[in-house]
Design a protein around this motif. Structure first.
Motif, PDB file in Angstrom:
ATOM      1  N   PHE A 300     -12.156   6.197  17.651  1.00  0.00           N
ATOM      2  CA  PHE A 300     -10.908   5.740  18.260  1.00  0.00           C
ATOM      3  C   PHE A 300     -10.802   4.216  18.288  1.00  0.00           C
ATOM      4  CE2 PHE A 300      -8.338   9.066  20.315  1.00  0.00           C
ATOM      5  CZ  PHE A 300      -9.082  10.184  19.974  1.00  0.00           C
ATOM      6  N   ARG A 301     -11.834   3.541  18.740  1.00  0.00           N
ATOM      7  CA  ARG A 301     -11.722   2.103  19.002  1.00  0.00           C
ATOM      8  C   ARG A 301     -11.423   1.265  17.758  1.00  0.00           C
ATOM      9  NH1 ARG A 301     -16.248  -0.535  21.772  1.00  0.00           N
ATOM     10  NH2 ARG A 301     -17.480   0.654  20.291  1.00  0.00           N
ATOM     11  N   PRO A 302     -12.128   1.463  16.651  1.00  0.00           N
ATOM     12  CA  PRO A 302     -11.806   0.640  15.475  1.00  0.00           C
ATOM     13  C   PRO A 302     -10.383   0.857  14.969  1.00  0.00           C
ATOM     14  CG  PRO A 302     -13.900   1.777  15.175  1.00  0.00           C
ATOM     15  CD  PRO A 302     -13.296   2.329  16.407  1.00  0.00           C
ATOM     16  N   VAL A 303      -9.925   2.109  15.027  1.00  0.00           N
ATOM     17  CA  VAL A 303      -8.577   2.413  14.546  1.00  0.00           C
ATOM     18  C   VAL A 303      -7.530   1.749  15.436  1.00  0.00           C
ATOM     19  CG1 VAL A 303      -6.903   4.253  14.118  1.00  0.00           C
ATOM     20  CG2 VAL A 303      -9.300   4.578  13.490  1.00  0.00           C
ATOM     21  N   ILE A 304      -7.717   1.866  16.757  1.00  0.00           N
ATOM     22  CA  ILE A 304      -6.754   1.262  17.679  1.00  0.00           C
ATOM     23  C   ILE A 304      -6.777  -0.258  17.561  1.00  0.00           C
ATOM     24  CG2 ILE A 304      -6.229   0.942  20.133  1.00  0.00           C
ATOM     25  CD1 ILE A 304      -7.048   3.796  20.616  1.00  0.00           C
ATOM     26  N   ARG A 305      -7.945  -0.834  17.315  1.00  0.00           N
ATOM     27  CA  ARG A 305      -8.038  -2.288  17.142  1.00  0.00           C
ATOM     28  C   ARG A 305      -7.193  -2.750  15.961  1.00  0.00           C
ATOM     29  NH1 ARG A 305     -13.897  -4.224  16.065  1.00  0.00           N
ATOM     30  NH2 ARG A 305     -13.514  -2.935  14.219  1.00  0.00           N
ATOM     31  N   VAL A 306      -7.313  -2.069  14.837  1.00  0.00           N
ATOM     32  CA  VAL A 306      -6.499  -2.423  13.664  1.00  0.00           C
ATOM     33  C   VAL A 306      -5.013  -2.251  13.979  1.00  0.00           C
ATOM     34  CG1 VAL A 306      -5.975  -1.831  11.269  1.00  0.00           C
ATOM     35  CG2 VAL A 306      -8.353  -1.848  12.058  1.00  0.00           C
ATOM     36  N   GLY A 307      -4.691  -1.207  14.738  1.00  0.00           N
ATOM     37  CA  GLY A 307      -3.302  -0.978  15.112  1.00  0.00           C
ATOM     38  C   GLY A 307      -2.730  -2.125  15.917  1.00  0.00           C
ATOM     39  N   PHE A 308      -3.502  -2.642  16.862  1.00  0.00           N
ATOM     40  CA  PHE A 308      -2.997  -3.759  17.677  1.00  0.00           C
ATOM     41  C   PHE A 308      -2.878  -5.045  16.870  1.00  0.00           C
ATOM     42  CE2 PHE A 308      -4.202  -1.290  21.565  1.00  0.00           C
ATOM     43  CZ  PHE A 308      -2.934  -1.286  22.108  1.00  0.00           C
ATOM     44  N   VAL A 309      -3.780  -5.247  15.925  1.00  0.00           N
ATOM     45  CA  VAL A 309      -3.651  -6.413  15.035  1.00  0.00           C
ATOM     46  C   VAL A 309      -2.330  -6.319  14.255  1.00  0.00           C
ATOM     47  CG1 VAL A 309      -4.586  -7.566  12.992  1.00  0.00           C
ATOM     48  CG2 VAL A 309      -6.122  -6.854  14.848  1.00  0.00           C
ATOM     49  N   ALA A 310      -2.002  -5.120  13.775  1.00  0.00           N
ATOM     50  CA  ALA A 310      -0.736  -4.925  13.056  1.00  0.00           C
ATOM     51  C   ALA A 310       0.456  -5.194  13.978  1.00  0.00           C
ATOM     52  CB  ALA A 310      -0.669  -3.506  12.490  1.00  0.00           C
ATOM     53  N   TYR A 311       0.376  -4.728  15.217  1.00  0.00           N
ATOM     54  CA  TYR A 311       1.438  -4.994  16.193  1.00  0.00           C
ATOM     55  C   TYR A 311       1.651  -6.505  16.378  1.00  0.00           C
ATOM     56  CZ  TYR A 311       2.473  -0.367  18.258  1.00  0.00           C
ATOM     57  OH  TYR A 311       2.915   0.902  18.496  1.00  0.00           O
ATOM     58  N   ILE A 312       0.557  -7.231  16.551  1.00  0.00           N
ATOM     59  CA  ILE A 312       0.643  -8.680  16.771  1.00  0.00           C
ATOM     60  C   ILE A 312       1.274  -9.368  15.570  1.00  0.00           C
ATOM     61  CG2 ILE A 312      -0.728 -10.785  17.052  1.00  0.00           C
ATOM     62  CD1 ILE A 312      -2.747  -9.016  18.656  1.00  0.00           C
ATOM     63  N   LEU A 313       0.812  -9.034  14.375  1.00  0.00           N
ATOM     64  CA  LEU A 313       1.366  -9.638  13.161  1.00  0.00           C
ATOM     65  C   LEU A 313       2.845  -9.301  12.992  1.00  0.00           C
ATOM     66  CD1 LEU A 313      -1.591  -9.052  10.647  1.00  0.00           C
ATOM     67  CD2 LEU A 313      -0.946 -11.183  11.800  1.00  0.00           C
ATOM     68  N   ASN A 397       5.087  -9.586  24.592  1.00  0.00           N
ATOM     69  CA  ASN A 397       4.476  -8.426  23.934  1.00  0.00           C
ATOM     70  C   ASN A 397       3.188  -8.787  23.203  1.00  0.00           C
ATOM     71  OD1 ASN A 397       5.914  -6.184  24.628  1.00  0.00           O
ATOM     72  ND2 ASN A 397       6.700  -5.751  22.599  1.00  0.00           N
ATOM     73  N   ILE A 398       3.180  -9.928  22.547  1.00  0.00           N
ATOM     74  CA  ILE A 398       1.968 -10.358  21.832  1.00  0.00           C
ATOM     75  C   ILE A 398       0.802 -10.471  22.811  1.00  0.00           C
ATOM     76  CG2 ILE A 398       0.892 -12.276  20.592  1.00  0.00           C
ATOM     77  CD1 ILE A 398       3.583 -12.759  19.210  1.00  0.00           C
ATOM     78  N   GLY A 399       1.077 -11.053  23.977  1.00  0.00           N
ATOM     79  CA  GLY A 399       0.041 -11.147  25.000  1.00  0.00           C
ATOM     80  C   GLY A 399      -0.442  -9.779  25.454  1.00  0.00           C
ATOM     81  N   ILE A 400       0.492  -8.828  25.593  1.00  0.00           N
ATOM     82  CA  ILE A 400       0.136  -7.471  26.002  1.00  0.00           C
ATOM     83  C   ILE A 400      -0.760  -6.809  24.964  1.00  0.00           C
ATOM     84  CG2 ILE A 400       1.083  -5.140  26.308  1.00  0.00           C
ATOM     85  CD1 ILE A 400       3.477  -6.476  27.701  1.00  0.00           C
ATOM     86  N   PHE A 401      -0.448  -7.004  23.688  1.00  0.00           N
ATOM     87  CA  PHE A 401      -1.257  -6.401  22.630  1.00  0.00           C
ATOM     88  C   PHE A 401      -2.684  -6.958  22.645  1.00  0.00           C
ATOM     89  CE2 PHE A 401       2.986  -6.057  20.209  1.00  0.00           C
ATOM     90  CZ  PHE A 401       3.238  -4.816  20.761  1.00  0.00           C
ATOM     91  N   VAL A 402      -2.816  -8.259  22.888  1.00  0.00           N
ATOM     92  CA  VAL A 402      -4.144  -8.870  22.936  1.00  0.00           C
ATOM     93  C   VAL A 402      -4.952  -8.296  24.095  1.00  0.00           C
ATOM     94  CG1 VAL A 402      -5.394 -11.022  23.317  1.00  0.00           C
ATOM     95  CG2 VAL A 402      -3.403 -11.007  21.808  1.00  0.00           C
ATOM     96  N   VAL A 403      -4.339  -8.221  25.270  1.00  0.00           N
ATOM     97  CA  VAL A 403      -5.032  -7.686  26.443  1.00  0.00           C
ATOM     98  C   VAL A 403      -5.411  -6.224  26.222  1.00  0.00           C
ATOM     99  CG1 VAL A 403      -4.774  -7.106  28.895  1.00  0.00           C
ATOM    100  CG2 VAL A 403      -3.927  -9.305  28.033  1.00  0.00           C
ATOM    101  N   SER A 404      -4.493  -5.435  25.658  1.00  0.00           N
ATOM    102  CA  SER A 404      -4.771  -4.021  25.399  1.00  0.00           C
ATOM    103  C   SER A 404      -5.966  -3.857  24.471  1.00  0.00           C
ATOM    104  CB  SER A 404      -3.543  -3.351  24.780  1.00  0.00           C
ATOM    105  OG  SER A 404      -2.431  -3.392  25.652  1.00  0.00           O
ATOM    106  N   MET A 405      -6.018  -4.683  23.441  1.00  0.00           N
ATOM    107  CA  MET A 405      -7.119  -4.584  22.479  1.00  0.00           C
ATOM    108  C   MET A 405      -8.453  -4.922  23.138  1.00  0.00           C
ATOM    109  SD  MET A 405      -7.295  -6.162  18.629  1.00  0.00           S
ATOM    110  CE  MET A 405      -6.791  -7.787  19.162  1.00  0.00           C
ATOM    111  N   VAL A 406      -8.457  -5.936  23.982  1.00  0.00           N
ATOM    112  CA  VAL A 406      -9.692  -6.310  24.686  1.00  0.00           C
ATOM    113  C   VAL A 406     -10.161  -5.174  25.586  1.00  0.00           C
ATOM    114  CG1 VAL A 406     -10.652  -7.858  26.434  1.00  0.00           C
ATOM    115  CG2 VAL A 406      -9.228  -8.791  24.589  1.00  0.00           C
TER     116      VAL A 406
END
Length: 424
Positions: A300-313, A397-406
């Motif tokens: 789960f974690r690696p996949v969700i991490r890539v997902g949040f990077v895509a959200y940020i970009l 939203n960008i800030g939210i994605f960063v916090v969620s990923m952490v």
């Protein structure tokens, strides 16, 4: 092997065609809700704005709706246990969708939208009962594929978006949206009736109905204290709650202010708004059909991490997009779709896996109360920020994605779950 044979043997497609009972009824009736919803939803904020509702008022309506969603979520667990999953779903589906669609179709000003939003908030009750109807008699190993299948039905509904584009060009945005709300009333109400007729009460639902038959409504509401202690004592459920809060805030921003941003900030015609969800649907559908099985091999974690990077970009691309440049918005759409397919099904699956099965209705209800209660001020706040500068909500939203990923990467319970359930 032909393309049709490959699709036929695809795990998600195979699951969708061979599931039985309530999961099948929930999945196969979903397009009757998804098609009309996806036809009108791109225009919601623009339509409200055309009726004299300001950005701040739109945010205020969202916040009021969230307050009522808190009350509905609390009531949802009790209604779901007392009345059963099946009966609760049809009653409050009609209250929260059929009736508001009629109000939206006739709306003239701020007050119409406020009343409709309050009624629409009752969907949190059916969110509880419908989820229980879907998952309680379902094989847990099929949950990711089933949630992916539900998302696919929604994506297929988006392919009807060109109808909206044609109608807006042929008539006007206002006339089109009013007509779409009337269509939504007819199709959604049909969906609710069919699901009620084809569905059955779940085994756990029957148990809870017997257990709560002679228990007063007040006693059931008092029981939330014990449920709350159960949630805060579980690292898994705490993580799910935080994740749900952050996801809801970001969804409010994207769902309510994207249309205003591209039309008012970037100067793109209202006629093109439905095209972006359609492109998003094509990307997500292709991913589910051809890449989902590959991605499911990873934790789960690696996949969700890539997902949040895509959200940020995606948000960076949108904020850097020059005015009247469709290509920049399509880049945003591509990246946001990738984020959605990687994060969405796993978020839903985590909630289903970590929530206590024996008290699912009330735990789910309280999780949504926590989520909405914390989120509720953000609708108004984001509306105010949008009124100041329409870029600000997306920076939030960008800030939210960063916090969620952490949070996801640092959560010990999820790390242990990944190690224990590493897909082969």
């Amino acid at each position: 092997m032909s393309l049709w044979q490959r699709l036929k043997n695809h795990p998600i497609i195979d699951t969708c065609f061979h599931i039985k009972g309530n999961p099948r009824a929930c999945l196969w009736t979903e397009p009757l809700w998804g098609i009309p919803y996806n036809l009108y939803v791109p225009f919601v904020s623009v339509f409200m704005n055309s009726q004299g509702v300001t950005d701040a008022q739109i945010g205020f309506i969202l916040s009021v709706g969230m307050v009522f969603q808190v009350l509905a979520s609390l009531a949802g667990g009790v209604f779901t246990d007392k009345l059963g999953r099946r009966l609760t779903t049809i009653i409050f589906d009609c209250i929260s969708w059929s009736v508001p669609c009629l109000i939206w179709a006739a709306a003239q000003n701020f007050w119409w939208f406020l009343v409709a939003q309050i009624l629409n908030s009752m969907w949190q009750i059916t969110n509880n009962s419908w989820t229980a109807l879907l998952v309680e008699d379902c094989d847990p190993e099929k949950l990711v594929n089933i949630y992916a299948g539900i998302q696919i039905t929604g994506l297929l509904a988006v392919f009807f978006a060109p109808i909206s584009t044609f109608l807006v060009g042929r008539f006007s945005m206002e006339a089109t949206v009013r007509g779409l709300y009337l269509l939504s009333f007819v199709m959604m109400t049909a969906k609710f009736i069919i699901l009620f007729v084809c569905g059955t009460e779940t085994e756990q639902g029957r148990i809870r109905m017997r257990e709560t038959k002679d228990v007063s409504w007040i006693s059931l509401f008092k029981g939330y204290g014990e449920v709350f202690r159960k949630i805060i004592s579980s690292p898994q459920m705490v993580m799910v709650a935080i994740f749900m809060v952050l996801s809801n805030i970001s969804n409010v921003t994207i769902g309510s202010f994207f249309g205003l941003y591209v039309t008012q900030k970037l100067g793109i015609s209202e006629q093109f708004i439905p095209l972006f969800p359609m492109v998003r649907a094509v990307i997500m559908l292709a991913f589910y059909l051809f890449l989902q099985s590959f991605v499911n091999r990873f934790a789960f974690r690696p996949v969700i991490r890539v997902g949040f990077v895509a959200y940020i970009l995606s948000h960076v691309a949108l904020l850097l997009c020059p005015p009247q440049t469709l290509s920049g918005v399509f880049v945003y759409t591509l990246l946001e779709a990738i984020g959605a397919v990687l994060v969405g099904p796993r978020k839903e699956s985590l909630a289903a896996l970590f929530v206590d099965r024996q008290d699912r209705a009330r735990v789910n209800a309280l999780l949504y109360v926590i989520m909405i209660g914390i989120t509720s001020p953000f609708g108004w706040l984001i509306g105010v920020l949008s009124g100041m500068n329409r870029m600000l909500p997306f920076l939030v939203n960008i800030g939210i994605f960063v916090v969620s990923m952490v949070i996801i990467l640092g959560n010990r319970a999820l790390k242990e779950y990944d190690e224990e359930h590493q897909p082969g």
